[in-house]
Design a protein around this motif. Sequence first.
Motif, PDB file in Angstrom:
ATOM      1  N   VAL A   1       0.956  -1.196   0.047  1.00 50.31           N
ATOM      2  CA  VAL A   1       0.093   0.047  -0.004  1.00 50.31           C
ATOM      3  C   VAL A   1       1.150   1.336   0.052  1.00 50.31           C
ATOM      4  O   VAL A   1       1.960   1.156   0.340  1.00 50.31           O
ATOM      5  CB  VAL A   1      -0.927   0.157   1.146  1.00 50.31           C
ATOM      6  N   PRO A   2       0.340   2.511  -0.380  1.00 55.96           N
ATOM      7  CA  PRO A   2       1.285   3.679  -0.496  1.00 55.96           C
ATOM      8  C   PRO A   2       1.667   3.806   1.105  1.00 55.96           C
ATOM      9  O   PRO A   2       0.907   4.002   2.041  1.00 55.96           O
ATOM     10  CB  PRO A   2       0.277   4.762  -1.004  1.00 55.96           C
ATOM     11  N   THR A   3       2.811   4.405   1.101  1.00 58.54           N
ATOM     12  CA  THR A   3       3.273   5.111   2.423  1.00 58.54           C
ATOM     13  C   THR A   3       2.473   6.543   2.856  1.00 58.54           C
ATOM     14  O   THR A   3       2.033   7.295   1.931  1.00 58.54           O
ATOM     15  CB  THR A   3       4.855   5.480   2.130  1.00 58.54           C
ATOM     16  N   PRO A   4       2.151   6.398   4.147  1.00 61.90           N
ATOM     17  CA  PRO A   4       1.329   7.570   4.442  1.00 61.90           C
ATOM     18  C   PRO A   4       1.928   8.873   4.184  1.00 61.90           C
ATOM     19  O   PRO A   4       3.140   9.091   4.530  1.00 61.90           O
ATOM     20  CB  PRO A   4       1.292   7.321   5.755  1.00 61.90           C
ATOM     21  N   VAL A   5       1.523   9.954   3.903  1.00 63.07           N
ATOM     22  CA  VAL A   5       1.872  11.374   3.666  1.00 63.07           C
ATOM     23  C   VAL A   5       1.634  12.168   5.108  1.00 63.07           C
ATOM     24  O   VAL A   5       0.244  11.953   5.489  1.00 63.07           O
ATOM     25  CB  VAL A   5       1.214  12.021   2.710  1.00 63.07           C
ATOM     26  N   ILE A   6       2.523  12.592   5.931  1.00 63.93           N
ATOM     27  CA  ILE A   6       2.216  13.045   7.147  1.00 63.93           C
ATOM     28  C   ILE A   6       1.883  14.624   6.920  1.00 63.93           C
ATOM     29  O   ILE A   6       2.451  15.180   6.214  1.00 63.93           O
ATOM     30  CB  ILE A   6       3.407  13.068   8.210  1.00 63.93           C
ATOM     31  N   GLY A   7       1.260  15.072   8.003  1.00 63.36           N
ATOM     32  CA  GLY A   7       0.658  16.266   8.127  1.00 63.36           C
ATOM     33  C   GLY A   7       1.622  17.370   8.844  1.00 63.36           C
ATOM     34  O   GLY A   7       2.724  16.657   9.267  1.00 63.36           O
TER      35      GLY A   7
ATOM     36  N   ALA B   1       0.874  -1.846   9.640  1.00 65.99           N
ATOM     37  CA  ALA B   1       1.835  -1.303   8.653  1.00 65.99           C
ATOM     38  C   ALA B   1       3.114  -1.219   8.942  1.00 65.99           C
ATOM     39  O   ALA B   1       3.366  -1.059   9.968  1.00 65.99           O
ATOM     40  CB  ALA B   1       0.787  -0.128   7.975  1.00 65.99           C
ATOM     41  N   GLU B   2       3.778  -1.166   7.980  1.00 66.42           N
ATOM     42  CA  GLU B   2       5.336  -1.087   8.063  1.00 66.42           C
ATOM     43  C   GLU B   2       5.419   0.437   8.610  1.00 66.42           C
ATOM     44  O   GLU B   2       6.334   0.654   9.354  1.00 66.42           O
ATOM     45  CB  GLU B   2       6.169  -1.126   6.780  1.00 66.42           C
ATOM     46  N   GLN B   3       4.881   1.401   8.067  1.00 68.22           N
ATOM     47  CA  GLN B   3       4.985   2.759   8.440  1.00 68.22           C
ATOM     48  C   GLN B   3       3.485   3.683   8.976  1.00 68.22           C
ATOM     49  O   GLN B   3       2.642   3.022   8.241  1.00 68.22           O
ATOM     50  CB  GLN B   3       5.686   3.607   7.566  1.00 68.22           C
ATOM     51  N   VAL B   4       3.683   4.212  10.086  1.00 64.09           N
ATOM     52  CA  VAL B   4       2.389   4.929  10.387  1.00 64.09           C
ATOM     53  C   VAL B   4       2.387   6.406  10.682  1.00 64.09           C
ATOM     54  O   VAL B   4       3.234   6.709  11.030  1.00 64.09           O
ATOM     55  CB  VAL B   4       1.855   4.058  11.702  1.00 64.09           C
ATOM     56  N   ALA B   5       1.276   7.084  10.122  1.00 62.97           N
ATOM     57  CA  ALA B   5       1.317   8.464  10.362  1.00 62.97           C
ATOM     58  C   ALA B   5       0.577   8.679  11.873  1.00 62.97           C
ATOM     59  O   ALA B   5      -0.247   8.217  12.403  1.00 62.97           O
ATOM     60  CB  ALA B   5       0.585   9.135   9.530  1.00 62.97           C
ATOM     61  N   VAL B   6       1.391   9.295  12.599  1.00 64.28           N
ATOM     62  CA  VAL B   6       0.907   9.445  14.072  1.00 64.28           C
ATOM     63  C   VAL B   6       1.049  11.142  14.521  1.00 64.28           C
ATOM     64  O   VAL B   6       1.861  11.795  14.388  1.00 64.28           O
ATOM     65  CB  VAL B   6       1.772   8.756  15.045  1.00 64.28           C
ATOM     66  N   PRO B   7      -0.430  11.736  14.797  1.00 69.66           N
ATOM     67  CA  PRO B   7      -0.393  13.100  15.403  1.00 69.66           C
ATOM     68  C   PRO B   7       0.659  13.004  16.558  1.00 69.66           C
ATOM     69  O   PRO B   7       0.893  12.387  17.435  1.00 69.66           O
ATOM     70  CB  PRO B   7      -1.848  13.159  15.658  1.00 69.66           C
TER      71      PRO B   7
END
Length: 300
Positions: free
Chosen positions: A20-26, A94-100
């Motif tokens: 899946v696509p890697t998350p784009v962080i805010g 997932a391998e990478q996670v976007a976290v606030p």
Amino acid sequence: MKAVVLHRFNDLDSLTDEEVPTPVIGRDEVLVQAQAQAVDPVDYKIAEGMLGGQVPMILGSTVAGEVIAVGEDVTSVNVGDRVAAQVRGGANYAEQVAVPVHLAAIIPATVSYEEAVSVVLGGQMAYQVIERGFNLQAGQKVLINGGSGAVGYVALQLALAKGAEVATTASGWGADMLRQQFPKVQVFDYKQDDFTTVLHDFDAALDTVGSEKVLADSAKILTSTGKLVSIVAHQADDPRFISLINKPAGENLAHLFAGLADGSLRTIIDQTLPLNASNVKTAYDRIKRGGLHGKVVFTR
């Protein structure tokens, strides 16, 4: 990146390992290279379709790992920091996670990823029960229903650290474990003991079960100004009743991680498994059957 994706609710056979696509962080988020994710009951409920949402979805509510990127407005966390967080709907398997960033806390060097993530959800709820729900003070008396569960086990320890007098309920392995680890705690086997004949004038009681009997029995032992806090029931015909909703925050986790680091807080990990669709199904099946002795944690 790789992730575990659920394609149909109430169908664990629809779990697949996918790219899946890697998350784009805010601006106020960090990107975490996941090293550990815990299995929590809420994850199973989401997979069952009990809490809504849309499929396909990436499951998981907690993550621990290394920060590999930070948003423009992030100043409290740096690339290379070890962090953990609860991110509801955060696609954590997932391998990478976007976290606030406000949900994340730095993991002390002496605490493993597995230990940290094991207290992120249940432990954080327990911390809020003791601090927000009970506002517990030294010398008060508190009942923790379900003392061997994820929330109860941490709540019991936090209450003891506050100098409270603690009683709890459990059964089987859980009751034996609690008696061995915490000899000062009154442990009642809920399958055969009636704590209402022994306990009285308690200042607070925690319900982690949600049954009418647990609420009614807990209410019986409270003082007229006692607090009956539930993390599962939403209402009860009792002015002392409080329904507590989890409000995750990094500052909550920081307190828990400090306890893990100095040894004042313990955690129990039942099993560690590599993260993949097959093992997610295995772990969720174990939750459904019951009988877990601590957390199941996925690792890299």
